[in-house]
Motif scaffolding. Structure first.
Motif, PDB file in Angstrom:
ATOM      1  N   ASN A  51       0.909  -1.045  -0.027  1.00  0.00           N
ATOM      2  CA  ASN A  51      -0.025  -0.157  -0.241  1.00  0.00           C
ATOM      3  C   ASN A  51       0.935   1.220   0.025  1.00  0.00           C
ATOM      4  OD1 ASN A  51      -2.467  -1.041   0.060  1.00  0.00           O
ATOM      5  ND2 ASN A  51      -2.325  -1.963   2.035  1.00  0.00           N
ATOM      6  N   ASP A 117      -2.059  -1.626  -7.072  1.00  0.00           N
ATOM      7  CA  ASP A 117      -3.237  -1.442  -6.719  1.00  0.00           C
ATOM      8  C   ASP A 117      -4.416  -1.955  -7.368  1.00  0.00           C
ATOM      9  OD1 ASP A 117      -4.907  -0.213  -4.964  1.00  0.00           O
ATOM     10  OD2 ASP A 117      -4.351   1.993  -5.091  1.00  0.00           O
ATOM     11  N   ARG A 119      -7.458  -1.208  -6.765  1.00  0.00           N
ATOM     12  CA  ARG A 119      -8.506   0.058  -7.123  1.00  0.00           C
ATOM     13  C   ARG A 119      -8.224   0.597  -8.573  1.00  0.00           C
ATOM     14  NH1 ARG A 119      -7.521   3.027  -1.863  1.00  0.00           N
ATOM     15  NH2 ARG A 119      -5.338   2.633  -2.543  1.00  0.00           N
ATOM     16  N   ALA A 122      -9.383  -1.667 -11.363  1.00  0.00           N
ATOM     17  CA  ALA A 122     -10.929  -1.566 -11.246  1.00  0.00           C
ATOM     18  C   ALA A 122     -11.322  -0.020 -11.936  1.00  0.00           C
ATOM     19  CB  ALA A 122     -11.404  -1.712  -9.945  1.00  0.00           C
ATOM     20  N   GLN A 123     -10.650   0.860 -11.763  1.00  0.00           N
ATOM     21  CA  GLN A 123     -11.025   2.226 -12.311  1.00  0.00           C
ATOM     22  C   GLN A 123     -10.772   2.074 -13.817  1.00  0.00           C
ATOM     23  OE1 GLN A 123      -8.844   5.469 -10.488  1.00  0.00           O
ATOM     24  NE2 GLN A 123     -10.185   7.101 -11.372  1.00  0.00           N
ATOM     25  N   THR A 126     -13.639   0.174 -15.609  1.00  0.00           N
ATOM     26  CA  THR A 126     -14.952   1.099 -15.412  1.00  0.00           C
ATOM     27  C   THR A 126     -14.759   2.171 -16.469  1.00  0.00           C
ATOM     28  OG1 THR A 126     -14.984   0.573 -12.984  1.00  0.00           O
ATOM     29  CG2 THR A 126     -16.431   2.492 -14.030  1.00  0.00           C
TER      30      THR A 126
END
Length: 129
Positions: A51, A117, A119, A122-123, A126
């Motif tokens: 992270n 990451d 996220r 996934a962004q 999308t």
């Protein structure tokens, strides 16, 4: 010469990594991971370091680009005849190559973000729809 070129960069990256790790280790999800029973190297490498890597990778890429620019100064100080003491067309060509390398490094960093990451991955999915 390479040590003198990289000392400042290594020190700043180490300091930045330390501060990012301290910030991540104090977060709520690290407390949750510890309460699940995860401890030791798995906690540090799989949760904390992963992270903290996004801003660290950005800093490493930018510092690499600045080190390429600082190479001319180091070559002048150590009397190495590489980039800094050549003819004008050679210097222009070297600047073009360095700028291209810097752009490619930044592209690689952005691609590396998706691996570090989920996220961001996934962004991207999308936005692609």
């Amino acid at each position: 010469p390479s040590i003198s070129l990289s000392m400042f960069t290594m020190a700043s990256i180490a300091r930045f990594t330390r501060s990012e790790m301290i910030e991540v280790l104090d977060s709520d999800y690290m407390l949750l991971a510890e309460s699940k029973g995860i401890s030791g190297p798995a906690l540090i490498f799989r949760h904390a370091l992963r992270n903290a890597m996004i801003p660290i990778v950005t800093t490493v890429g930018l510092q690499f680009g600045f080190s390429l620019g600082g190479a001319v100064l180091v070559e002048t100080v150590f009397s190495w005849h590489c980039i800094g003491l050549k003819d004008t067309p050679v210097v222009v060509a070297c600047v073009l190559v360095l700028a291209t390398m810097f752009t490619i490094i930044n592209l690689c960093i952005d691609i590396l973000y998706a691996f570090l990451d989920p996220r961001i991955r996934a962004q991207y999915k999308t936005a692609k729809r």
